[in-house]
Motif scaffolding. Structure first.
Motif, PDB file in Angstrom:
ATOM      1  N   TRP A 105       0.829  -1.205   0.000  1.00 33.45           N
ATOM      2  CA  TRP A 105       0.000   0.000   0.000  1.00 33.45           C
ATOM      3  C   TRP A 105       0.868   1.262   0.000  1.00 33.45           C
ATOM      4  CZ3 TRP A 105      -5.201  -0.505  -0.511  1.00 33.45           C
ATOM      5  CH2 TRP A 105      -5.746  -1.772  -0.259  1.00 33.45           C
ATOM      6  N   THR A 106       0.379   2.276  -0.685  1.00 40.55           N
ATOM      7  CA  THR A 106       1.078   3.560  -0.723  1.00 40.55           C
ATOM      8  C   THR A 106       0.085   4.694  -0.521  1.00 40.55           C
ATOM      9  OG1 THR A 106       0.814   3.908  -3.115  1.00 40.55           O
ATOM     10  CG2 THR A 106       2.740   2.641  -2.394  1.00 40.55           C
ATOM     11  N   VAL A 107       0.628   5.838  -0.134  1.00 39.31           N
ATOM     12  CA  VAL A 107      -0.118   7.096  -0.102  1.00 39.31           C
ATOM     13  C   VAL A 107       0.706   8.119  -0.856  1.00 39.31           C
ATOM     14  CG1 VAL A 107      -0.894   9.011   1.352  1.00 39.31           C
ATOM     15  CG2 VAL A 107      -1.365   6.655   2.044  1.00 39.31           C
ATOM     16  N   ASN A 108       0.093   8.754  -1.848  1.00 40.99           N
ATOM     17  CA  ASN A 108       0.771   9.761  -2.667  1.00 40.99           C
ATOM     18  C   ASN A 108      -0.072  11.033  -2.685  1.00 40.99           C
ATOM     19  OD1 ASN A 108       2.967   8.025  -3.690  1.00 40.99           O
ATOM     20  ND2 ASN A 108       1.323   6.940  -4.732  1.00 40.99           N
ATOM     21  N   PRO A 109       0.199  11.991  -1.799  1.00 41.50           N
ATOM     22  CA  PRO A 109      -0.639  13.192  -1.738  1.00 41.50           C
ATOM     23  C   PRO A 109      -0.456  14.143  -2.914  1.00 41.50           C
ATOM     24  CG  PRO A 109       1.175  13.336  -0.173  1.00 41.50           C
ATOM     25  CD  PRO A 109       1.210  11.951  -0.733  1.00 41.50           C
ATOM     26  N   TYR A 110       0.608  13.954  -3.706  1.00 43.05           N
ATOM     27  CA  TYR A 110       0.877  14.830  -4.839  1.00 43.05           C
ATOM     28  C   TYR A 110       1.091  14.018  -6.112  1.00 43.05           C
ATOM     29  CZ  TYR A 110       1.860  18.147  -1.079  1.00 43.05           C
ATOM     30  OH  TYR A 110       1.765  18.931   0.041  1.00 43.05           O
ATOM     31  N   ARG A 111       0.828  14.646  -7.256  1.00 44.36           N
ATOM     32  CA  ARG A 111       1.238  14.144  -8.576  1.00 44.36           C
ATOM     33  C   ARG A 111       2.006  15.263  -9.255  1.00 44.36           C
ATOM     34  NH1 ARG A 111      -1.625  10.118 -11.612  1.00 44.36           N
ATOM     35  NH2 ARG A 111      -3.017   8.867 -10.309  1.00 44.36           N
ATOM     36  N   GLY A 112       3.061  14.904  -9.980  1.00 46.23           N
ATOM     37  CA  GLY A 112       3.976  15.920 -10.475  1.00 46.23           C
ATOM     38  C   GLY A 112       4.901  16.325  -9.353  1.00 46.23           C
ATOM     39  N   CYS A 113       6.064  16.923  -9.699  1.00 50.08           N
ATOM     40  CA  CYS A 113       7.037  17.208  -8.651  1.00 50.08           C
ATOM     41  C   CYS A 113       7.934  18.380  -9.039  1.00 50.08           C
ATOM     42  CB  CYS A 113       7.890  15.971  -8.372  1.00 50.08           C
ATOM     43  SG  CYS A 113       8.985  16.150  -6.946  1.00 50.08           S
ATOM     44  N   THR A 114       8.021  19.350  -8.153  1.00 52.47           N
ATOM     45  CA  THR A 114       8.853  20.521  -8.401  1.00 52.47           C
ATOM     46  C   THR A 114      10.335  20.241  -8.212  1.00 52.47           C
ATOM     47  OG1 THR A 114       8.420  21.203  -6.119  1.00 52.47           O
ATOM     48  CG2 THR A 114       7.067  22.199  -7.841  1.00 52.47           C
ATOM     49  N   HIS A 115      10.710  19.047  -7.778  1.00 52.42           N
ATOM     50  CA  HIS A 115      12.135  18.699  -7.760  1.00 52.42           C
ATOM     51  C   HIS A 115      12.719  18.741  -9.168  1.00 52.42           C
ATOM     52  CE1 HIS A 115      12.152  17.924  -3.610  1.00 52.42           C
ATOM     53  NE2 HIS A 115      11.990  16.621  -3.580  1.00 52.42           N
ATOM     54  N   ALA A 116      11.900  18.471 -10.175  1.00 53.44           N
ATOM     55  CA  ALA A 116      12.302  18.563 -11.583  1.00 53.44           C
ATOM     56  C   ALA A 116      13.485  17.672 -11.930  1.00 53.44           C
ATOM     57  CB  ALA A 116      12.603  20.017 -11.952  1.00 53.44           C
ATOM     58  N   VAL A 160      15.534  15.286 -13.846  1.00 55.64           N
ATOM     59  CA  VAL A 160      15.430  14.993 -15.270  1.00 55.64           C
ATOM     60  C   VAL A 160      15.063  13.537 -15.514  1.00 55.64           C
ATOM     61  CG1 VAL A 160      16.710  14.959 -17.439  1.00 55.64           C
ATOM     62  CG2 VAL A 160      17.061  16.833 -15.826  1.00 55.64           C
ATOM     63  N   TYR A 161      15.517  12.648 -14.661  1.00 56.34           N
ATOM     64  CA  TYR A 161      15.381  11.209 -14.850  1.00 56.34           C
ATOM     65  C   TYR A 161      14.141  10.617 -14.188  1.00 56.34           C
ATOM     66  CZ  TYR A 161      17.271  11.702 -10.193  1.00 56.34           C
ATOM     67  OH  TYR A 161      17.467  12.105  -8.903  1.00 56.34           O
ATOM     68  N   CYS A 162      13.280  11.408 -13.544  1.00 58.55           N
ATOM     69  CA  CYS A 162      12.225  10.880 -12.674  1.00 58.55           C
ATOM     70  C   CYS A 162      11.354   9.849 -13.388  1.00 58.55           C
ATOM     71  CB  CYS A 162      11.358  12.012 -12.142  1.00 58.55           C
ATOM     72  SG  CYS A 162      10.088  11.423 -10.994  1.00 58.55           S
ATOM     73  N   PHE A 163      11.293   8.646 -12.833  1.00 62.45           N
ATOM     74  CA  PHE A 163      10.544   7.553 -13.442  1.00 62.45           C
ATOM     75  C   PHE A 163       9.042   7.806 -13.459  1.00 62.45           C
ATOM     76  CE2 PHE A 163      10.453   6.661  -8.957  1.00 62.45           C
ATOM     77  CZ  PHE A 163       9.188   6.142  -8.731  1.00 62.45           C
ATOM     78  N   ALA A 164       8.549   8.732 -12.616  1.00 60.98           N
ATOM     79  CA  ALA A 164       7.112   8.961 -12.504  1.00 60.98           C
ATOM     80  C   ALA A 164       6.581   9.911 -13.574  1.00 60.98           C
ATOM     81  CB  ALA A 164       6.786   9.516 -11.118  1.00 60.98           C
ATOM     82  N   GLU A 176      19.136  17.580 -11.092  1.00 54.13           N
ATOM     83  CA  GLU A 176      18.130  17.640 -10.022  1.00 54.13           C
ATOM     84  C   GLU A 176      17.935  19.095  -9.589  1.00 54.13           C
ATOM     85  OE1 GLU A 176      19.223  13.385  -7.816  1.00 54.13           O
ATOM     86  OE2 GLU A 176      19.962  15.276  -6.973  1.00 54.13           O
ATOM     87  N   PRO A 177      17.559  19.972 -10.521  1.00 53.90           N
ATOM     88  CA  PRO A 177      17.627  21.416 -10.258  1.00 53.90           C
ATOM     89  C   PRO A 177      16.707  21.928  -9.162  1.00 53.90           C
ATOM     90  CG  PRO A 177      16.443  20.973 -12.302  1.00 53.90           C
ATOM     91  CD  PRO A 177      17.057  19.681 -11.877  1.00 53.90           C
ATOM     92  N   GLY A 178      15.629  21.216  -8.838  1.00 56.02           N
ATOM     93  CA  GLY A 178      14.703  21.709  -7.833  1.00 56.02           C
ATOM     94  C   GLY A 178      14.859  21.092  -6.463  1.00 56.02           C
TER      95      GLY A 178
END
Length: 344
Positions: free
Chosen positions: A61-72, A74-78, A197-199
């Motif tokens: 089980w997971t909880v994900n309160p956000y979609r998208g990410c300001t960490h930006a 470049v490689y983010c699998f999501a 990982e600019p953000g």
């Protein structure tokens, strides 16, 4: 934007989503911290997401309160998950942030249900729950309170320093249930960090989180991810990173080589052509067979990191500490629907 494309599971009717269009509010905030970012505030019907059975994750089980990410990153699998909403997986993923504003209340209700059996809940498995948006919306204190009050075991994986804001809640939770915290630090090269990982907070600041948690009696492991081929994998780079992790007092270190899934692959290769065009052909060959680097390469990196960890005295978690469930991304189950894919 296709809010109705977020069904509760495989086979769910398209018009029965996790939230409807009447529950969406869009906000843009003209402050330096959030300039260029749009928040889509939604009221979720459910926040406990079940990981597909085909997944090899060490939790269900997971909880994900956000979609998208300001960490930006470049490689983010999501990144691919944004395409389910007809949103761009490049800049759109970095700047169009979906916020489940009622996540704490919904989670508290779901944990109180007679059907809930108190299974481990993992957070940070899709996007970072302590990304910059959390400073504005403050969803995690309520989420942690709900888990603490039910003595429900949980784990968090983060690149964010904002987790220290909730140190008291984490300490309280650790007194009544199993709590696992991991921080992601793939390298300490500052130039690589600034471009890929600019953000995110700097690697040094993330390691300060590891150190601070340890000083307050909370063991913290490090997910050494990603190890970036040809840019962050030289022996001296691996040594410097593992040394810094050890000096921060990490209880464990788990290496993970860069993987490039659809959505992330295109964005990363665009970045590579701009910043390191001489490496494009090498990457095309290395990832010719799919999202993952060749097995021989992954094993080599794992062996090197484990040898360095032994040299610098990083071992398994202390006896009696909470079991650590690090959210290592896996290939998504082919039969899973859009919501399930976001869990991996």
């Amino acid at each position: 934007m296709r809010w109705d494309n977020l069904g509760d599971g495989p086979g769910a009717p398209a018009d029965i989503g996790l939230f409807g269009t009447d529950a969406v509010t869009t906000r843009t905030i003209d402050t330096p911290e959030f300039r260029g970012i749009t928040f889509h505030e939604v009221r979720a019907r459910s926040v406990l997401n079940r990981v597909p059975g085909a997944s090899r994750m060490p939790f269900e089980w997971t909880v994900n309160p956000y979609r998208g990410c300001t960490h930006a990153c470049v490689y983010c699998f999501a990144r691919k998950t944004h395409s389910y909403l007809d949103l761009d997986t490049g800049l759109g993923f970095d700047s169009q942030i979906v916020v489940k504003i009622n996540a704490p209340e919904v989670l508290a209700r779901q944990l109180a249900s007679a059907r809930w059996q108190g299974a481990h809940v993992a957070m940070g498995t899709n996007v970072d729950c302590y990304q910059r948006a959390e400073g504005r919306y403050r969803l995690m204190p309520g989420i942690l309170t709900a888990l603490r009050d039910r003595a429900n075991p949980f784990s968090i994986l983060t690149k964010g320093t904002l987790i220290l804001r909730d140190l008291e809640l984490l300490t309280q939770a650790a007194q009544v249930t199993e709590v696992g915290i991991s921080v992601s630090v793939g390298f300490t090269d500052r130039e690589l960090w600034r471009t890929i990982e600019p953000g995110t907070p700097s690697p040094e600041r993330r390691l300060d989180v590891v150190r601070t948690l340890g000083e307050h009696g909370i063991d913290c492991g490090v997910l050494m991810a990603p190890v970036v081929p040809f840019l962050g994998d030289r022996p001296e780079q691996l040594r410097a990173t593992v040394r810094a992790i050890a000096e921060a007092g990490a209880s464990s270190v788990t290496p993970l080589v860069l993987h490039l899934r659809p959505g992330a692959r295109e964005w990363f290769m665009q970045w590579l052509r701009q910043h390191h065009p001489e490496l494009v052909r090498r990457y095309e060959r290395m990832y010719a067979d799919g999202a993952y680097a060749p097995t021989w390469y992954q094993r080599r990196i794992t062996r090197q990191v484990h040898e360095l960890a032994a040299e610098f005295g990083i071992g398994p978690a202390h006896r009696g500490a909470a079991p650590r469930r690090i959210a290592v991304p896996e290939e998504p189950a082919l039969a899973a629907g859009p919501e399930q894919l976001t869990l991996l």
